[in-house]
Design a protein around this motif. Structure first.
Motif, PDB file in Angstrom:
ATOM      1  N   ILE A 191       0.873  -0.555  -0.203  1.00  0.00           N
ATOM      2  CA  ILE A 191       0.000  -0.319   0.067  1.00  0.00           C
ATOM      3  C   ILE A 191       0.240   1.171   0.400  1.00  0.00           C
ATOM      4  O   ILE A 191       0.462   2.405  -0.997  1.00  0.00           O
ATOM      5  CB  ILE A 191      -0.955  -0.217   1.553  1.00  0.00           C
ATOM      6  CG1 ILE A 191      -2.309  -1.465   1.335  1.00  0.00           C
ATOM      7  CG2 ILE A 191      -2.326   1.189   1.543  1.00  0.00           C
ATOM      8  CD1 ILE A 191      -2.390  -0.971   2.692  1.00  0.00           C
ATOM      9  N   ASP A 192       1.974   1.359   1.062  1.00  0.00           N
ATOM     10  CA  ASP A 192       2.639   2.258   0.752  1.00  0.00           C
ATOM     11  C   ASP A 192       3.956   2.529  -0.513  1.00  0.00           C
ATOM     12  O   ASP A 192       3.497   3.363  -0.812  1.00  0.00           O
ATOM     13  CB  ASP A 192       3.889   2.023   1.683  1.00  0.00           C
ATOM     14  CG  ASP A 192       3.227   2.401   3.101  1.00  0.00           C
ATOM     15  OD1 ASP A 192       2.041   2.799   2.974  1.00  0.00           O
ATOM     16  OD2 ASP A 192       3.738   2.156   3.877  1.00  0.00           O
ATOM     17  N   ILE A 193       4.410   1.541  -1.368  1.00  0.00           N
ATOM     18  CA  ILE A 193       4.460   1.676  -1.689  1.00  0.00           C
ATOM     19  C   ILE A 193       3.745   2.130  -3.606  1.00  0.00           C
ATOM     20  O   ILE A 193       3.950   3.173  -4.096  1.00  0.00           O
ATOM     21  CB  ILE A 193       5.599   0.610  -2.736  1.00  0.00           C
ATOM     22  CG1 ILE A 193       6.593   0.538  -1.833  1.00  0.00           C
ATOM     23  CG2 ILE A 193       5.561   0.716  -3.955  1.00  0.00           C
ATOM     24  CD1 ILE A 193       7.840  -0.717  -1.682  1.00  0.00           C
ATOM     25  N   PHE A 194       2.488   1.206  -3.341  1.00  0.00           N
ATOM     26  CA  PHE A 194       1.535   1.884  -4.604  1.00  0.00           C
ATOM     27  C   PHE A 194       1.435   2.936  -4.117  1.00  0.00           C
ATOM     28  O   PHE A 194       1.419   4.115  -5.208  1.00  0.00           O
ATOM     29  CB  PHE A 194       0.233   0.845  -4.094  1.00  0.00           C
ATOM     30  CG  PHE A 194      -0.630   0.458  -6.269  1.00  0.00           C
ATOM     31  CD1 PHE A 194      -1.273   2.189  -6.253  1.00  0.00           C
ATOM     32  CD2 PHE A 194      -0.148  -0.447  -6.239  1.00  0.00           C
ATOM     33  CE1 PHE A 194      -1.566   1.716  -7.528  1.00  0.00           C
ATOM     34  CE2 PHE A 194      -0.999  -1.150  -7.398  1.00  0.00           C
ATOM     35  CZ  PHE A 194      -1.824   0.092  -7.509  1.00  0.00           C
ATOM     36  N   ARG A 195       0.677   3.445  -3.055  1.00  0.00           N
ATOM     37  CA  ARG A 195      -0.053   4.919  -2.651  1.00  0.00           C
ATOM     38  C   ARG A 195       1.153   5.989  -3.277  1.00  0.00           C
ATOM     39  O   ARG A 195       0.752   7.215  -3.719  1.00  0.00           O
ATOM     40  CB  ARG A 195      -0.707   4.925  -1.750  1.00  0.00           C
ATOM     41  CG  ARG A 195      -1.167   6.315  -1.247  1.00  0.00           C
ATOM     42  CD  ARG A 195      -1.557   6.139   0.202  1.00  0.00           C
ATOM     43  NE  ARG A 195      -2.323   5.107  -0.121  1.00  0.00           N
ATOM     44  CZ  ARG A 195      -3.211   5.069   1.082  1.00  0.00           C
ATOM     45  NH1 ARG A 195      -2.760   5.147   2.319  1.00  0.00           N
ATOM     46  NH2 ARG A 195      -4.314   3.933   1.298  1.00  0.00           N
ATOM     47  N   VAL A 196       2.408   6.061  -3.166  1.00  0.00           N
ATOM     48  CA  VAL A 196       3.472   7.037  -2.957  1.00  0.00           C
ATOM     49  C   VAL A 196       3.947   6.651  -4.706  1.00  0.00           C
ATOM     50  O   VAL A 196       3.572   7.828  -4.896  1.00  0.00           O
ATOM     51  CB  VAL A 196       4.732   6.670  -2.361  1.00  0.00           C
ATOM     52  CG1 VAL A 196       6.196   8.004  -2.836  1.00  0.00           C
ATOM     53  CG2 VAL A 196       4.676   6.898  -0.891  1.00  0.00           C
ATOM     54  N   GLY A 197       3.892   5.791  -4.909  1.00  0.00           N
ATOM     55  CA  GLY A 197       4.079   5.781  -6.718  1.00  0.00           C
ATOM     56  C   GLY A 197       2.981   6.287  -7.231  1.00  0.00           C
ATOM     57  O   GLY A 197       3.244   6.849  -8.465  1.00  0.00           O
ATOM     58  N   MET A 198       1.911   5.968  -6.854  1.00  0.00           N
ATOM     59  CA  MET A 198       0.512   6.214  -7.787  1.00  0.00           C
ATOM     60  C   MET A 198       0.964   7.560  -7.490  1.00  0.00           C
ATOM     61  O   MET A 198       0.879   9.181  -8.596  1.00  0.00           O
ATOM     62  CB  MET A 198      -0.529   5.717  -7.375  1.00  0.00           C
ATOM     63  CG  MET A 198      -1.439   6.428  -8.328  1.00  0.00           C
ATOM     64  SD  MET A 198      -1.470   5.652  -9.629  1.00  0.00           S
ATOM     65  CE  MET A 198      -1.864   3.769  -9.225  1.00  0.00           C
ATOM     66  N   ALA A 199       0.998   8.770  -6.504  1.00  0.00           N
ATOM     67  CA  ALA A 199       0.696  10.389  -6.195  1.00  0.00           C
ATOM     68  C   ALA A 199       2.058  10.897  -6.593  1.00  0.00           C
ATOM     69  O   ALA A 199       1.836  11.522  -7.763  1.00  0.00           O
ATOM     70  CB  ALA A 199       0.834  10.596  -4.861  1.00  0.00           C
ATOM     71  N   LEU A 200       3.618   9.737  -6.844  1.00  0.00           N
ATOM     72  CA  LEU A 200       4.419  11.104  -7.605  1.00  0.00           C
ATOM     73  C   LEU A 200       4.761  10.271  -9.012  1.00  0.00           C
ATOM     74  O   LEU A 200       5.199  11.432  -9.254  1.00  0.00           O
ATOM     75  CB  LEU A 200       5.950  10.318  -6.716  1.00  0.00           C
ATOM     76  CG  LEU A 200       5.841  10.985  -5.308  1.00  0.00           C
ATOM     77  CD1 LEU A 200       7.117  10.089  -4.680  1.00  0.00           C
ATOM     78  CD2 LEU A 200       5.919  12.666  -4.819  1.00  0.00           C
ATOM     79  N   GLN A 201       3.951   9.779  -9.402  1.00  0.00           N
ATOM     80  CA  GLN A 201       4.193   9.309 -11.036  1.00  0.00           C
ATOM     81  C   GLN A 201       3.660  10.509 -11.940  1.00  0.00           C
ATOM     82  O   GLN A 201       4.840  10.249 -12.531  1.00  0.00           O
ATOM     83  CB  GLN A 201       3.003   8.298 -11.429  1.00  0.00           C
ATOM     84  CG  GLN A 201       3.621   7.294 -12.376  1.00  0.00           C
ATOM     85  CD  GLN A 201       4.160   6.678 -12.810  1.00  0.00           C
ATOM     86  OE1 GLN A 201       4.620   5.966 -12.293  1.00  0.00           O
ATOM     87  NE2 GLN A 201       5.400   7.577 -13.539  1.00  0.00           N
ATOM     88  N   PRO A 202       3.111  11.395 -11.999  1.00  0.00           N
ATOM     89  CA  PRO A 202       2.330  12.196 -12.844  1.00  0.00           C
ATOM     90  C   PRO A 202       4.033  13.479 -12.823  1.00  0.00           C
ATOM     91  O   PRO A 202       4.415  13.824 -13.560  1.00  0.00           O
ATOM     92  CB  PRO A 202       1.974  13.346 -12.386  1.00  0.00           C
ATOM     93  CG  PRO A 202       0.892  12.691 -11.928  1.00  0.00           C
ATOM     94  CD  PRO A 202       1.393  11.760 -11.092  1.00  0.00           C
ATOM     95  N   VAL A 203       4.613  13.712 -11.248  1.00  0.00           N
ATOM     96  CA  VAL A 203       6.111  14.428 -11.806  1.00  0.00           C
ATOM     97  C   VAL A 203       7.360  13.482 -11.766  1.00  0.00           C
ATOM     98  O   VAL A 203       8.222  14.019 -12.295  1.00  0.00           O
ATOM     99  CB  VAL A 203       7.046  14.279  -9.986  1.00  0.00           C
ATOM    100  CG1 VAL A 203       8.364  15.217  -9.522  1.00  0.00           C
ATOM    101  CG2 VAL A 203       5.047  15.479  -8.978  1.00  0.00           C
ATOM    102  N   VAL A 204       7.481  12.117 -11.864  1.00  0.00           N
ATOM    103  CA  VAL A 204       8.289  11.691 -13.043  1.00  0.00           C
ATOM    104  C   VAL A 204       8.145  11.569 -14.636  1.00  0.00           C
ATOM    105  O   VAL A 204       8.959  11.207 -15.119  1.00  0.00           O
ATOM    106  CB  VAL A 204       7.899   9.372 -12.239  1.00  0.00           C
ATOM    107  CG1 VAL A 204       8.964   8.918 -13.137  1.00  0.00           C
ATOM    108  CG2 VAL A 204       8.758   9.818 -10.385  1.00  0.00           C
ATOM    109  N   SER A 205       6.803  11.536 -15.052  1.00  0.00           N
ATOM    110  CA  SER A 205       6.443  11.483 -15.898  1.00  0.00           C
ATOM    111  C   SER A 205       7.227  13.067 -16.438  1.00  0.00           C
ATOM    112  O   SER A 205       7.510  13.067 -17.428  1.00  0.00           O
ATOM    113  CB  SER A 205       4.972  11.686 -16.111  1.00  0.00           C
ATOM    114  OG  SER A 205       4.191  10.716 -15.905  1.00  0.00           O
ATOM    115  N   ALA A 206       6.811  14.228 -16.185  1.00  0.00           N
ATOM    116  CA  ALA A 206       8.027  15.421 -16.306  1.00  0.00           C
ATOM    117  C   ALA A 206       9.364  15.321 -16.162  1.00  0.00           C
ATOM    118  O   ALA A 206      10.185  15.426 -16.983  1.00  0.00           O
ATOM    119  CB  ALA A 206       7.160  16.562 -15.271  1.00  0.00           C
TER     120      ALA A 206
END
Length: 433
Positions: A191-206
Motif C-alpha cells: 500500500i505504501d509503495i503503491f500510494r507513493v508511486g501513484m502520487a508521484l507518478q506525474p512528477v516522474v513523468s515530467a
C-alpha cells in the motif's frame, strides 16, 4: 506482458484472486528490481519505422536469437518474441522492441543487462540497415504509416480501442516507455509503495519527459503519453483514486480489476474476443460468448496485463509513467524508484511528502503535466520542486544501501542524469526542442 501465462488451474472465487496477489509478498532480502523498456526500430537511411517483414523486425528478432541463444516464440508461424531465461523480448503493436529484463538484486546487474542487450540489438540491426531510438512518442511517422505487428491480441485491441477513447490506437502504435518493477514485503508495504508511486507518478513523468514531437513538428507537449493515456480507456488507465482511500489493499485492487472489461479469453491457440465483458463475468461463468467457460489463473494473469493504470499491481508493482529515452535515462528510472521505496527512511520521507495530497490533487497535476512538464503544480509546489526532493531522497536511499560495482562506484551513479535535470530545470524534451 512479454510472455503470456499458462496456468489452467480453475479460480474458485474472489478469495483465490486475493491469495494470488498475496503470493507476491517477499522478504526484504528477496526483493529484486526489474526494468522494461521499449524502443523504436527505424531504417537508418530515412528514419522510417521498420516493417515487420521483409528486412525488418522479424529478421531483427532472428538475428538477435542467433546472437543470444534465445528461445524463439511464434504465433501463426510468425516470430513474435524471444525468451531469455528470466528475461524476454517482445513486440508492441507498432513494432516497439521491448526488453522485459530479469529481476536483479543490484542496479549494477540491471545496468550490465541493459548494456548487453543494447550491444546485441546494435549487432543484430547492423546488417539490416536498422537502428533504434528512445523517444516517448514516435516523432516523425503518422499513425496510418506505422507498421502493425502480427499478434492476434492486438487485432482485438485495435477493434475495441476506438469504441472507448480517442487516443488508444496512437498509444498502442506510437508510444514507447520505460518502467520499473518492484517487490513488496507485506500488504502494508504494498500500500505504501503503491500510494507513493501513484502520487508521484506525474512528477516522474515530467522528470522523464521525452516526447515533444508529433508528425515531424513540435506538438505543444513535453510528455504526450499522460495525455494519450487519459484519452485511451477510462475503465483501465490513469490515476486510481481508491489508492488514496483507507480501504486500499489487495482485496480493493482485486475488486477494481474484476469489474474492468476484458479484451480476450485465450483457449488453446484461439483468442476469443470478449471486449466489454468484465472479468467478474468469467469468474461466475457468465460470458455470453463462452457460456461454458470459467476463469483460470492464466486468465487472471493475462487480464491484469491488459490493465494500464499509472501504477499496476501483479506479483510485483510496476511504475509505468515514464517516456522511453537513452540508456542513462532507462537506468535512472529503476534507480530512482528503488532508492526511494526500498530504503525505510526514504520511503517514510516520501510518505510525509505526499501526506497532504488528495486524489484530486494528483489528478490535477496528471492532467496538466503533459504540456507543462516541470511547471505543472501540485499542492502549491511545482513538479520541479518535488522532483528535486525525490531525487535527493532516492540518492540518500542508495547511499545507505552502499552497493558497489567492480570499480568501487555506488548505485548512486545511475541518478547522475536526474541530478543534472533537476539542477538545470531542463527535461530531455526541452533539450530535444
Amino acid at each position: 506482458m512479454a510472455v503470456e501465462i499458462s496456468d489452467d488451474t480453475p479460480v474458485t472465487g474472489r478469495a483465490d484472486l486475493i491469495a494470488w496477489m498475496e503470493a507476491g509478498i517477499k522478504t526484504k532480502d528477496a526483493r529484486r528490481v526489474g526494468t522494461e523498456h521499449e524502443k523504436f526500430i527505424v531504417r537508418r537511411s530515412d528514419h522510417v519505422p521498420a516493417p515487420y517483414e521483409p528486412n525488418g523486425i522479424a529478421d531483427l528478432l532472428e538475428n538477435y536469437a542467433k546472437l543470444s541463444s534465445a528461445t524463439r516464440i511464434f504465433q501463426d508461424e510468425k516470430l513474435i518474441g524471444l525468451s531469455l531465461n528470466q528475461a524476454a523480448i517482445s513486440l508492441e503493436p507498432g513494432g516497439q522492441f521491448e526488453l522485459s529484463g530479469a529481476p536483479f538484486f543490484s542496479l549494477h546487474e540491471m545496468s550490465d543487462e541493459l548494456d548487453r542487450h543494447l550491444a546485441t540489438v546494435r549487432k543484430a540491426a547492423e546488417p539490416l540497415g536498422l537502428s533504434f531510438a528512445g523517444f516517448g512518442f514516435q516523432p516523425l511517422t503518422s499513425l496510418k504509416d506505422m507498421p502493425r505487428m502480427p499478434k492476434r491480441r492486438y487485432d482485438i485491441m485495435r477493434n475495441y480501442m476506438p469504441k472507448v477513447g480517442t487516443c488508444g490506437l496512437n498509444m498502442m502504435h506510437r508510444s514507447s516507455t520505460v518502467q520499473a518493477n518492484l517487490d513488496f514485503t507485506s500488504e502494508e508495504n504494498m500500500i505504501d509503495i503503491f500510494r507513493v508511486g501513484m502520487a508521484l507518478q506525474p512528477v516522474v513523468s515530467a522528470l522523464f519527459a521525452a516526447s515533444p514531437f508529433m508528425d515531424g513538428k513540435p506538438s505543444g507537449y513535453k510528455t504526450i503519453r499522460p495525455y494519450m493515456w487519459s484519452k485511451t480507456d477510462p475503465d483501465r488507465t490513469g490515476i486510481l483514486n481508491f489508492v488514496f482511500d483507507g480501504n486500499m489493499g489487495f482485496a480493493r485492487y482485486v475488486d477494481w480489476a474484476l469489474d474492468v472489461p476484458m479484451y480476450f479469453v485465450k483457449r488453446g491457440d484461439i483468442y476469443h474476443d470478449v471486449t466489454g465483458v468484465p472479468f467478474r463475468a468469467l469468474l461466475e461463468g457468465r460470458v455470453p460468448q463462452l457460456p461454458q467457460e470459467r476463469a483460470t489463473f492464466a486468465d487472471w494473469a493475462n487480464h491484469l496485463g491488459t490493465l494500464f493504470p499509472e501504477v499496476r499491481l501483479k506479483h510485483f508493482i510496476e511504475m509505468r509513467g515514464a517516456d522511453s529515452g537513452p540508456a542513462d535515462h532507462v537506468k535512472a528510472l529503476p534507480s530512482l524508484w528503488l532508492g526511494l521505496l526500498y530504503d525505510d527512511a526514504s520511503l517514510a520521507a516520501a510518505k510525509d511528502l505526499i501526506a497532504s495530497w488528495a486524489a484530486d490533487d494528483v489528478n490535477d497535476i496528471y492532467e496538466h503535466v503533459s504540456k507543462q512538464g516541470f511547471s505543472a503544480t501540485i499542492a502549491g509546489r511545482t513538479a520541479l520542486d518535488v522532483a528535486r526532493d525525490i531525487v535527493v531522497l532516492a540518492d540518500e536511499g542508495l547511499r545507505r544501501r552502499n552497493l558497489k560495482n567492480s570499480k568501487g562506484e555506488s548505485e548512486q551513479i545511475y541518478l547522475d542524469v536526474l541530478k543534472e535535470r533537476v539542477a538545470s530545470g531542463r527535461t530531455l524534451a526541452d533539450d530535444m526542442l
